[in-house]
Scaffold this active site. Structure first.
Site, mmCIF file in Angstrom:
data_model
loop_
_atom_site.group_PDB
_atom_site.id
_atom_site.type_symbol
_atom_site.label_atom_id
_atom_site.label_comp_id
_atom_site.label_asym_id
_atom_site.label_seq_id
_atom_site.Cartn_x
_atom_site.Cartn_y
_atom_site.Cartn_z
ATOM 1 N N ASN A 18 3.213 1.852 9.950
ATOM 2 C CA ASN A 18 3.388 1.184 8.774
ATOM 3 C C ASN A 18 2.717 -0.279 9.335
ATOM 4 O O ASN A 18 3.058 -1.185 9.863
ATOM 5 C CB ASN A 18 4.762 0.733 8.596
ATOM 6 C CG ASN A 18 5.171 -0.036 7.260
ATOM 7 O OD1 ASN A 18 4.042 -0.738 6.876
ATOM 8 N ND2 ASN A 18 6.092 0.035 6.616
ATOM 9 N N ARG A 68 1.519 4.379 6.286
ATOM 10 C CA ARG A 68 1.700 3.827 5.049
ATOM 11 C C ARG A 68 0.625 2.978 4.273
ATOM 12 O O ARG A 68 -0.044 2.236 5.115
ATOM 13 C CB ARG A 68 3.016 2.909 4.995
ATOM 14 C CG ARG A 68 3.216 2.068 3.537
ATOM 15 C CD ARG A 68 4.266 0.935 3.912
ATOM 16 N NE ARG A 68 4.295 0.380 2.465
ATOM 17 C CZ ARG A 68 4.467 -0.948 2.386
ATOM 18 N NH1 ARG A 68 4.653 -1.701 3.459
ATOM 19 N NH2 ARG A 68 5.032 -1.479 1.167
ATOM 20 N N HIS A 157 5.896 -0.348 -4.027
ATOM 21 C CA HIS A 157 7.271 0.156 -3.350
ATOM 22 C C HIS A 157 7.673 1.774 -3.621
ATOM 23 O O HIS A 157 8.884 2.050 -3.637
ATOM 24 C CB HIS A 157 8.231 -0.683 -4.027
ATOM 25 C CG HIS A 157 8.324 -2.083 -3.384
ATOM 26 N ND1 HIS A 157 8.730 -2.966 -4.151
ATOM 27 C CD2 HIS A 157 7.840 -2.705 -2.368
ATOM 28 C CE1 HIS A 157 8.346 -4.295 -3.381
ATOM 29 N NE2 HIS A 157 7.796 -4.048 -2.414
ATOM 30 N N ARG A 218 5.761 -14.873 -4.185
ATOM 31 C CA ARG A 218 4.985 -14.289 -5.298
ATOM 32 C C ARG A 218 5.616 -14.719 -6.763
ATOM 33 O O ARG A 218 6.957 -14.836 -6.665
ATOM 34 C CB ARG A 218 4.685 -12.977 -5.124
ATOM 35 C CG ARG A 218 3.798 -12.465 -3.898
ATOM 36 C CD ARG A 218 3.930 -10.971 -3.941
ATOM 37 N NE ARG A 218 3.747 -10.395 -2.679
ATOM 38 C CZ ARG A 218 4.023 -9.130 -2.628
ATOM 39 N NH1 ARG A 218 4.445 -8.217 -3.214
ATOM 40 N NH2 ARG A 218 3.817 -8.816 -1.113
ATOM 41 N N GLU A 361 11.522 3.611 4.939
ATOM 42 C CA GLU A 361 10.250 4.325 4.460
ATOM 43 C C GLU A 361 9.819 5.018 5.637
ATOM 44 O O GLU A 361 8.845 6.136 5.417
ATOM 45 C CB GLU A 361 9.154 3.248 4.324
ATOM 46 C CG GLU A 361 9.655 2.018 2.998
ATOM 47 C CD GLU A 361 9.005 0.954 3.050
ATOM 48 O OE1 GLU A 361 8.562 0.647 1.785
ATOM 49 O OE2 GLU A 361 8.865 0.196 3.875
#
Length: 383
Positions: A18, A68, A157, A218, A361
């Site tokens: 990742n 990923r 996501h 963000r 993940e």
């Protein structure tokens, strides 16, 4: 026998890479989802191959490497084996995710050089949302914009959502294709997604991960008129990009930090800007949860995941406190006692159940790698 002939669904060691802009997370898991080795590296710089090589040497034999990749665009709607053509296509997508895709490509290149003959699999955050209907992917913009630049909503996501939905089905004891779920991935980045019968039907992130919920740095949803006004009055494009990606969200409102733990502590001490930042965050979150439930004509369960979703009982409680009209109600003691295990925190009698699922993940990527190679084996044996 060759490595691929030996590899089966039940005998497989998966290296998951990742690679983000600030760190590279390495995990080795087996077919039983047991973590065999783990290491977090710094940014994916020029010595990534050397650092990865050290880890691989210590980790032992590997059967497949899963990567990923944040943005698969419209080209990739499921996990894919990386070959020269796929690698070239991935490079063309980097402009859609300039902060996220290049590090993933660096990881793919380094692993390919180190592990000759070992399958490399790209798993995409956008792929899970490939099932979004046109009504959820289409912006109300001129058709020419779509034709020239491919502007549409993708969603992100997805790897986290896929894992959370699988775990939710297990916790609820129901088949995933009979569930309506709202999944809130709340971390530095944040999104809410709606799943109906195992498929994504709506999500808050869009063309980029900048859209939707208030995040650590963000902005989330922002009226385009405000941005156009600022640009017309002298805001430089590169400054706007930096401000909206890295200096907005919770940090922008509070003026001090985007870390929810620090903001909650500051609010407890009477910091008004911290209080406002959290209030805006929760206001947007409640509205988006309700919107996601509307997309599935009701919900069977609400799932919290991600660093904030897993770690902050206060945020879970305050988000759910405004949603009792939807049938969402949580048990204070269960909510406050969440630990490393996935758990249900619903109040007795709540018509919509509430779950906390820890983001894994790495396990979802390993799952997708096994599925992909298992599908290919019958074809390989017949050749």
């Amino acid at each position: 026998m060759g490595r691929r002939e030996q590899t089966t669904l039940h005998r497989m060691r998966v290296l998951v890479i990742n690679a983000g802009s600030s760190s590279v997370k390495l995990r080795v898991v087996d077919d039983g989802d047991q973590l065999l080795a783990s290491r977090d590296l710094g940014p994916p710089d020029n010595d990534l191959a050397e650092r990865l090589g050290d880890f691989v040497h210590e980790a032992g034999e590997l059967d497949v490497v899963g990567h990923r990749v944040v943005h698969g665009g419209s080209l990739f709607t499921s996990a894919v084996l990386v070959d020269a053509n796929v690698r070239k296509a991935l490079d063309s997508l980097s402009e859609l995710a300039p902060l996220h895709n290049p590090p993933a490509l660096a990881g793919i290149d380094a692993a390919t050089r180190l592990l000759m003959g070992v399958p490399q699999v790209a798993c995409f955050d956008t792929a899970f949302h490939a099932s979004l209907p046109p009504a959820a992917t289409t912006y109300a913009i001129p058709e020419d914009w779509v034709a020239r630049w491919g502007i549409r909503r993708y969603g992100f996501h997805g790897i986290s959502c896929a894992w959370a939905s699988r775990r939710a089905a297990e916790l609820l004891g129901r088949p995933i294709d009979r569930l309506r779920l709202v999944i809130c991935h709340l971390g530095a980045g944040a999104s809410a997604s709606a799943l109906s019968l195992g498929r994504s039907v709506d999500t808050t992130m869009g063309f980029t991960p900048l859209e939707g919920l208030v995040m650590a740095t963000r902005c989330g949803d922002l009226g385009p008129g405000a941005l156009l006004f600022a640009l017309d009055h002298g805001l430089d494009f590169s400054v706007a990009t930096e401000d909206l990606e890295h200096l907005s969200g919770l940090l922008g409102i509070s003026g001090t930090t985007g870390d929810m733990r620090q903001l909650l502590a500051a609010r407890a001490e009477g910091d008004e800007r911290a209080e406002l930042a959290i209030a805006v965050y929760l206001h947007r979150l409640r509205a988006k949860i309700a919107g996601m439930a509307a997309a599935t004509a009701g919900s069977d369960a609400l799932v919290f995941t991600g660093g904030v979703g897993e770690g902050s009982g206060l945020i879970r409680a305050e988000a759910c406190a405004g949603l009792d009209w939807m049938g969402i109600s949580i048990h204070p003691e269960a909510n406050n006692s969440v630990d490393a295990a996935d758990a249900e925190i619903s109040a007795p009698g709540a018509s919509v159940r509430t779950l906390v699922v820890h983001a894994r993940e790495d396990l979802q990527i390993a799952h997708e790698c096994r599925q992909l190679l298992d599908r290919r084996q019958p074809a390989a044996r017949s050749e």
